[in-house]
Design a protein around this motif. Sequence first.
Motif, PDB file in Angstrom:
ATOM      1  N   VAL A 115      57.631  26.162  26.161  1.00 47.48           N
ATOM      2  CA  VAL A 115      57.069  27.220  25.314  1.00 47.48           C
ATOM      3  C   VAL A 115      56.519  28.345  26.186  1.00 47.48           C
ATOM      4  N   ASP A 116      55.793  27.984  27.237  1.00 46.59           N
ATOM      5  CA  ASP A 116      55.235  28.992  28.136  1.00 46.59           C
ATOM      6  C   ASP A 116      56.338  29.829  28.785  1.00 46.59           C
ATOM      7  N   THR A 117      57.425  29.182  29.176  1.00 49.10           N
ATOM      8  CA  THR A 117      58.538  29.896  29.806  1.00 49.10           C
ATOM      9  C   THR A 117      59.192  30.860  28.817  1.00 49.10           C
ATOM     10  N   ILE A 118      59.335  30.448  27.575  1.00 51.15           N
ATOM     11  CA  ILE A 118      59.910  31.330  26.550  1.00 51.15           C
ATOM     12  C   ILE A 118      58.994  32.533  26.330  1.00 51.15           C
ATOM     13  N   PHE A 119      57.692  32.293  26.215  1.00 47.16           N
ATOM     14  CA  PHE A 119      56.751  33.405  26.061  1.00 47.16           C
ATOM     15  C   PHE A 119      56.811  34.339  27.274  1.00 47.16           C
ATOM     16  N   GLN A 120      56.975  33.785  28.474  1.00 49.62           N
ATOM     17  CA  GLN A 120      57.113  34.619  29.672  1.00 49.62           C
ATOM     18  C   GLN A 120      58.373  35.480  29.590  1.00 49.62           C
TER      19      GLN A 120
END
Length: 115
Positions: A86-91
């Motif tokens: 999820v964090d990578t997608i938001f990044q």
Amino acid sequence: MSIGALIEKFRSVGFDRIERMNVSLVALERDPADAHASEEILREIHTLKGEAKMMGFADVNLVAHQTENLLMKSAELGWKMQEQTVDTIFQGFDLIRALLSKQAGSNDTPVDLSQ
């Protein structure tokens, strides 16, 4: 419509798409079975990727493509995502926003695409 106006329209629509994808991803974190959020996020990233390619924004296209791959893999897994995913997608969304914000020919600090 002039090229400059067309580019500004692309940027404006791109920002709107990122906002909708952010909202959809939050919805999917809360409810992985949210079919509307699933369809919207996949449609928006795919459309943004194609628009970026048509408009000659190769960097936006590249990041959108990689982010789309993560989203498609997450969809295959029923949106049961690890926090790191999820964090990578938001990044990815943040990076696309940064790339859309840069002005052509500006001396702004380059956006790091290495990750």
